[in-house]
Structures are given as structure tokens and as C-alpha cells.
Design an enzyme around this catalytic site. Structure first.
Site, short mmCIF file in Angstrom:
data_model
loop_
_atom_site.label_atom_id
_atom_site.label_comp_id
_atom_site.label_asym_id
_atom_site.label_seq_id
_atom_site.Cartn_x
_atom_site.Cartn_y
_atom_site.Cartn_z
N ARG A 265 4.13 -10.79 10.07
CA ARG A 265 3.23 -10.72 8.92
C ARG A 265 2.33 -11.94 8.93
NH1 ARG A 265 4.64 -6.24 8.93
NH2 ARG A 265 5.60 -4.99 7.26
N GLU B 22 -6.61 -8.43 6.55
CA GLU B 22 -6.75 -7.36 7.53
C GLU B 22 -7.57 -6.22 6.92
OE1 GLU B 22 -2.95 -6.10 9.02
OE2 GLU B 22 -2.40 -8.10 9.72
N HIS C 50 -3.20 -5.61 14.66
CA HIS C 50 -1.99 -5.07 14.03
C HIS C 50 -1.55 -3.80 14.77
CE1 HIS C 50 0.36 -5.21 10.01
NE2 HIS C 50 1.10 -4.65 10.95
#
Length: 300
Positions: free
Chosen positions: A228, A256, A275
Site C-alpha cells: 500500500r 492513484e 498497481h
């Protein structure tokens, strides 16, 4: 009983083979990005939902009086669903765990190789017409420090040993069957050639890799984060990366998607991916299957 998957992506749609479709044949699958208002319209009368990427707040839940179960195709459902509001309305929210442990560990190892051997930088150079081999560092013989020994951390420990790393680690609750030598948190940071983060994001872990801890990292070390973005003080990390004595491999970020022109995209001392650590054909299929089975079983 009405069941729907109103925000299916193209990748998830491709994973719907006959075996998975047969698990819940009445599921209404729609390839869309409905947003909150579209979700309410698509989910009227539904007792159960499979969801992928739509946020569900208290107002949305209140507009779906027939809803009993949400099966969210994610591990961290708290960032997508108002869990308190769901509980107050008697709506069960299920998450999927473990579907991508091996996939994420493989991606972390890929970022380690890219960082230690300068693979991404050399690729960019060759595409720009340069022939400039970079002096890399071996993976075998390096100390790999893993912070967080859950499913992904354990999988990476196995991979790290397989490529010849000395593997050490830390976990909040020391497991009796630890896959590596256990050290104190700061000792892992200070003594490892490679540090890979595999912690959940909670108030206790937010910013846990702060300026002081970034300063502990060895000169020439690699810091990998596939967990994270909020674990790391991004501003402090950028300051250290600018010194040129640290390389980072990052798949997750404080914001993000990463905004165009973000400072991290301008640094040669970082390897980036969007990601995508969990995002494989196999993990996608495992995730979809587990989410559908969870919804089917909850309503049976």
C-alpha cells in the site's frame, strides 16, 4: 432471486469461462463503470452483488433495500464500502483473500531484479538509441528483508531463497513457523540489501516507513513496495532517491492513478508499475471464482 455484477471489467469478463459461469448462472454481468448513481439503477431489487471497482457509501446502500450480500473482489473492502452503514442495514460484505499472494510476490521479485540490474533504465536507453550497459548487482548472496510475513511475504521468502538470497523478516506477531530468520523492524531496514514491504494499511502502519526509517536504509539498497502506498512517506522517499544512493521499485502510491508528471516519474532511481502486482490471468480467475462462490454460498 436477482443477482448482479454491474461493474465488470473487460479483463474480468474474459475470465468468465463456462466453469465459472456455471457457479452462479443467474448472475447478471454487465461490462460497465456505473458510478454510484448507475449502481443504484443497475442493482434495484438485487439480493446480492459482485462488485469490482465501484465505491458504495451509506446513501447508495439506503437506496438498495433488497440488498443482503456484497461480494467485493478485493482484499481491502474498507476503502470501497461503508462497512458501518452496511452492518447497520444488515448487509454482509465479503472480501477475497489470498488469490494473488504468489502473483504479488513474483511481481515484487521482478521489481527487485529490475532495480538491481537496471533493466528498465537500459530498456529506456536502448529505445532512445543508446547502447549503455549498466553495472548491476547480483541477487544471489544479497540479504532480502521482508516486512510483513502474511501470504505474500511468505511467498516472497520462498522465491528469495530460491534465487540465493539470505532472507530475514519481521512480522507484528512473530509466527511460530516463520519462513525466515526474524529480526526487529529497524534491524531489517538497516541491514538488508533489499527491503520489500508486505504490510496492511492501518492507522498503526500508515507512514511507518518515515523519514527516520528511510535514513536507515543502506547505501545502494533497494526498497520495494507492492503493498500500500500509504505505508511510505513519499516526500521523504523522493528526497532519498534524489541523493542517488537508493533505488525503489514501486507498484503502489499515495495517490492513484499517479498523476502525469509526478516527481517519481522523473527519477532514474525508481522503477514503476501501475498497481499491477496482482494482475495476472491466473490471479484474476482465482479472484472472480472466489468472489462468486462467496456470494452463492452466502445466499444459499
Amino acid at each position: 432471486m436477482k443477482l448482479a455484477f454491474p461493474d465488470c471489467s473487460a479483463e474480468m469478463a474474459a475470465a468468465f469461462d463456462p466453469e465459472i459461469r456455471a457457479l452462479l448462472p443467474t448472475l447478471d454481468v454487465r461490462l460497465a463503470e456505473p458510478g454510484a448513481e448507475g449502481l443504484v439503477a443497475a442493482a434495484q431489487g438485487c439480493a446480492g452483488l459482485v462488485l469490482l471497482r465501484t465505491k458504495v457509501d451509506a446513501r447508495t446502500l439506503a437506496a438498495l433495500p433488497d440488498l443482503r450480500v456484497i461480494s467485493y473482489l478485493s482484499t481491502g473492502v474498507g476503502s470501497w464500502v461503508d462497512l458501518a452503514a452496511a452492518q447497520a442495514r444488515g448487509i454482509a460484505v465479503h472480501r477475497v483473500k489470498g488469490y494473488g499472494d504468489g502473483s504479488v510476490a513474483e511481481h515484487a521479485l521482478g521489481l527487485i531484479f529490475a532495480a538491481r540490474r537496471g533493466i528498465a533504465a537500459m530498456d529506456r536507453g536502448m529505445r532512445a538509441g543508446q547502447w549503455a550497459p549498466q553495472l548491476g548487482r547480483d541477487i544471489a548472496g544479497a540479504r532480502l528483508g521482508i516486512l510483513g510475513l502474511g501470504g505474500v511475504g511468505r511467498a516472497l521468502a520462498v522465491l528469495g531463497k530460491a534465487v540465493g538470497c539470505e532472507v530475514v523478516g519481521w512480522n507484528r506477531s512473530p509466527p511460530p513457523d516463520a519462513p525466515c530468520t526474524l529480526l526487529e523492524f529497524d534491524e531489517v531496514l538497516a541491514t538488508s540489501d533489499i527491503v520489500s514491504l508486505h504490510l496492511g494499511l492501518y492507522e498503526s502502519t500508515r507512514g511507518i516507513i518515515n523519514r527516520q526509517r528511510i535514513a536507515l536504509l543502506k547505501s545502494g539498497a533497494v526498497l520495494v513496495n507492492t503493498a500500500r502506498g500509504g505505508l511510505v512517506d513519499e516526500e521523504a522517499l523522493v528526497a532519498r532517491l534524489r541523493k542517488g544512493d537508493l533505488h525503489a521499485g514501486l507498484d503502489v502510491f499515495a495517490q492513484e492513478p499517479l498523476p502525469p508528471g509526478h516527481v517519481l516519474t522523473t527519477l532514474d532511481s525508481v522503477t514503476l508499475s501501475p498497481h499491477a502486482a496482482w494482475f495476472t490471468v491466473e490471479a484474476t480467475r482465482r479472484l472472480l471464482r472466489a468472489g462468486i462462490v462467496s456470494l452463492r454460498d452466502a445466499l444459499s
